[in-house]
Scaffold this motif. Structure first.
Motif, PDB file in Angstrom:
ATOM      1  N   HIS A  71       0.936  -0.692   0.322  1.00 58.41           N
ATOM      2  CA  HIS A  71       0.199   0.047  -0.176  1.00 58.41           C
ATOM      3  C   HIS A  71       1.121   1.176  -0.379  1.00 58.41           C
ATOM      4  O   HIS A  71       0.673   2.335  -0.213  1.00 58.41           O
ATOM      5  N   GLU A  72       2.123   1.479   0.244  1.00 55.17           N
ATOM      6  CA  GLU A  72       2.684   2.553  -0.003  1.00 55.17           C
ATOM      7  C   GLU A  72       3.160   2.439  -0.950  1.00 55.17           C
ATOM      8  O   GLU A  72       4.474   3.131  -1.877  1.00 55.17           O
ATOM      9  N   CYS A  73       3.463   1.127  -1.752  1.00 50.79           N
ATOM     10  CA  CYS A  73       4.444   1.234  -3.003  1.00 50.79           C
ATOM     11  C   CYS A  73       3.498   1.589  -4.372  1.00 50.79           C
ATOM     12  O   CYS A  73       3.604   1.590  -5.551  1.00 50.79           O
ATOM     13  N   PHE A  74       2.031   1.000  -3.747  1.00 48.61           N
ATOM     14  CA  PHE A  74       1.111   1.031  -4.703  1.00 48.61           C
ATOM     15  C   PHE A  74      -0.495   1.846  -4.766  1.00 48.61           C
ATOM     16  O   PHE A  74      -0.646   1.976  -3.525  1.00 48.61           O
ATOM     17  N   SER A  75      -0.861   2.649  -5.312  1.00 47.59           N
ATOM     18  CA  SER A  75      -1.735   3.587  -5.413  1.00 47.59           C
ATOM     19  C   SER A  75      -3.516   2.405  -5.196  1.00 47.59           C
ATOM     20  O   SER A  75      -4.580   2.445  -4.190  1.00 47.59           O
ATOM     21  N   VAL A  76      -3.498   2.011  -6.044  1.00 47.99           N
ATOM     22  CA  VAL A  76      -4.339   0.897  -6.284  1.00 47.99           C
ATOM     23  C   VAL A  76      -3.374  -0.994  -6.606  1.00 47.99           C
ATOM     24  O   VAL A  76      -2.791  -0.445  -7.728  1.00 47.99           O
ATOM     25  N   VAL A  77      -3.120  -1.439  -5.322  1.00 50.92           N
ATOM     26  CA  VAL A  77      -2.146  -2.547  -5.526  1.00 50.92           C
ATOM     27  C   VAL A  77      -3.000  -3.692  -6.714  1.00 50.92           C
ATOM     28  O   VAL A  77      -4.239  -3.790  -6.165  1.00 50.92           O
ATOM     29  N   PRO A  78      -2.261  -4.098  -7.946  1.00 54.84           N
ATOM     30  CA  PRO A  78      -0.699  -3.523  -8.094  1.00 54.84           C
ATOM     31  C   PRO A  78      -0.909  -2.961  -9.697  1.00 54.84           C
ATOM     32  O   PRO A  78       0.300  -3.196 -10.076  1.00 54.84           O
ATOM     33  N   LEU A  79      -1.811  -2.710  -9.662  1.00 52.07           N
ATOM     34  CA  LEU A  79      -1.312  -1.513 -10.629  1.00 52.07           C
ATOM     35  C   LEU A  79      -0.966  -0.247 -11.272  1.00 52.07           C
ATOM     36  O   LEU A  79      -0.360   0.059 -12.229  1.00 52.07           O
ATOM     37  N   VAL A  80      -1.387   0.624  -9.887  1.00 49.33           N
ATOM     38  CA  VAL A  80      -0.710   1.818  -9.761  1.00 49.33           C
ATOM     39  C   VAL A  80      -0.146   2.433  -9.256  1.00 49.33           C
ATOM     40  O   VAL A  80       0.155   2.692  -8.436  1.00 49.33           O
ATOM     41  N   PRO A  81       1.449   2.361  -9.513  1.00 54.07           N
ATOM     42  CA  PRO A  81       2.682   2.507  -8.756  1.00 54.07           C
ATOM     43  C   PRO A  81       2.428   3.956  -8.308  1.00 54.07           C
ATOM     44  O   PRO A  81       2.728   4.620  -8.988  1.00 54.07           O
ATOM     45  N   THR A  82       3.253   3.781  -6.483  1.00 52.33           N
ATOM     46  CA  THR A  82       3.133   5.285  -6.248  1.00 52.33           C
ATOM     47  C   THR A  82       4.567   5.540  -6.049  1.00 52.33           C
ATOM     48  O   THR A  82       5.620   4.718  -7.703  1.00 52.33           O
ATOM     49  N   PHE A  83       4.558   7.297  -6.564  1.00 49.31           N
ATOM     50  CA  PHE A  83       6.227   7.308  -6.832  1.00 49.31           C
ATOM     51  C   PHE A  83       6.727   6.433  -6.132  1.00 49.31           C
ATOM     52  O   PHE A  83       8.453   6.271  -7.181  1.00 49.31           O
ATOM     53  N   GLU A  84       7.187   6.312  -4.609  1.00 42.94           N
ATOM     54  CA  GLU A  84       8.283   5.254  -4.689  1.00 42.94           C
ATOM     55  C   GLU A  84       8.048   3.804  -5.577  1.00 42.94           C
ATOM     56  O   GLU A  84       8.898   3.191  -5.283  1.00 42.94           O
ATOM     57  N   GLY A  85       7.010   3.315  -5.106  1.00 44.84           N
ATOM     58  CA  GLY A  85       6.736   2.704  -6.015  1.00 44.84           C
ATOM     59  C   GLY A  85       7.846   2.294  -7.648  1.00 44.84           C
ATOM     60  O   GLY A  85       8.670   1.202  -8.031  1.00 44.84           O
ATOM     61  N   GLN A  86       7.531   3.364  -8.466  1.00 44.68           N
ATOM     62  CA  GLN A  86       8.428   3.639  -9.515  1.00 44.68           C
ATOM     63  C   GLN A  86       9.516   3.429  -9.604  1.00 44.68           C
ATOM     64  O   GLN A  86      10.782   2.881 -10.403  1.00 44.68           O
TER      65      GLN A  86
END
Length: 114
Positions: A71-86
């Motif tokens: 949930h810290e890596c994706f806004s919508v798990v696992p489709l939309v990565p956050t900045f940290e996820g990217q």
């Protein structure tokens, strides 16, 4: 300290993986030294097998937050990565490069044995 967008997540991940034996601040310092050793190995071209192993271990650790803290890596798990996820997902390119370097080092080592 404080310059990387993933610093907090990296410290939290390593602390979690070590069952909080390492504090996040200490973990980030160790990670920085580890990454410098990888960089020196790649720049110098020496100890490429060891450098590749360090890089592989570091990359496995880098991908760990995707599982531990989705949930810290994706806004919508696992489709939309956050900045940290990217920031984490771009390491797939580094993993590929590391595999090429490891393979070349291994071929060079095998050739020198003949």
């Amino acid at each position: 300290p404080g310059m990387s967008p993933a610093e907090g997540l990296a410290g939290k991940t390593i602390a979690t993986l070590t069952f909080h034996w390492l504090r996040p601040e200490t973990a980030v310092l160790i990670l920085a030294v580890w990454e410098c050793l990888i960089g020196l190995g790649l720049i110098s071209g020496r100890f490429l097998t060891a450098t590749s192993l360090l890089l592989g271990a570091q990359m496995l650790g880098t991908l760990t937050p995707l599982v531990l803290f989705p949930h810290e890596c994706f806004s919508v798990v696992p489709l939309v990565p956050t900045f940290e996820g990217q920031y984490i997902l771009k390491n797939i390119v580094l993993i590929s490069a590391g595999l090429v370097i490891w393979s070349a080092a291994r071929r060079e080592r095998d050739a020198s044995r003949e």
